[in-house]
Design an enzyme around this catalytic site. Structure first.
Site: not given
Ligand code: UDP
Length: 206
Positions: A132-133
């Protein structure tokens, strides 16, 4: 017609994915140096012959691991007005809000989780993942099994070697190389090669 640029190791791994994803397409290899007429049942054409071949449409996937060559050939395609083609295995897992720029090659069992930004001509090889991210630049290459944990930034032309692990939140600078199996626990400056566990900058032997 879709051209897979590079008929060597990388290209021969991408062609079957293209065949599965685009069963009706005329699929050819493009290779300027191989000297073979046919590889794994597909014609091999130098770039100029690819441009000259009769086809209603044409696009190109650059299936060469060296990111500098990828950039040069992407430029060549752009100058010729040939769009970059993304190729992805059916087994790729992509979760929420993943934005990938043109020309990515995603191999079998790649996982991209959520809220990720990825630049041009990304290569994610077998079993690699991006958590994620993450923010990933242009012409980045993940070798098989590379593990990019959450909120990592990878600069343009970064190469992550097979099985290497990048700790959450780190930044790997532009053009850096992470060696096979490295465990990266600190930021990596642009342009260096790191190896080992914990990963350290490899000194050049002169
Ligand atoms: N190649 C090409 N045009 C170029 C540079 C490379 O057609 O301007 C081809 C080269 O002839 C070779 C392939 O790209 O067949 C690269 O293969 P290599 O085994 O070096 O790398 P990999 O397949 O692992 O990316």
């Amino acid at each position: 017609m879709i051209g897979i640029y590079g008929a060597s190791g990388c290209g021969r791994g991408i062609m079957p994915l293209a065949r599965a994803e685009f069963p009706a397409a005329d699929l050819v290899f493009i290779d300027d140096g191989l000297g073979a007429a046919v590889v794994n049942g597909h014609p091999v054409l130098p770039w100029e012959a690819f441009l000259a071949r009769n086809a209603p449409t044409r696009s190109v996937a650059i299936a060469i691991a060296d990111s500098t060559i990828r950039e040069r050939l992407a430029q060549r395609a752009m100058m010729a007005g040939v769009p970059l083609q993304a190729i992805r295995a059916a087994t790729v897992v992509e979760m929420d809000d993943v934005q990938i720029a043109e020309g990515a090659c995603l191999s079998p069992f790649v996982t991209l989780t959520s809220n990720i930004r990825i630049g041009k001509c990304f290569h994610a090889n077998l079993y690699s993942y991006v958590e994620h991210d993450c923010l990933i630049g242009d012409f980045v290459t993940l070798a098989p099994g590379a593990k990019v944990n959450g909120a990592v930034t990878l600069g343009d032309h970064v190469y992550i070697g097979s099985g290497a692990v990048i700790r959450q939140g780190l930044t790997i600078g532009e053009g850096a190389v992470v060696g096979m199996g490295a465990v990266v626990t600190r930021d990596v400056p642009a342009g260096v090669t790191v190896v080992g566990n914990p990963a350290r900058v490899m000194e050049r032997s002169s």
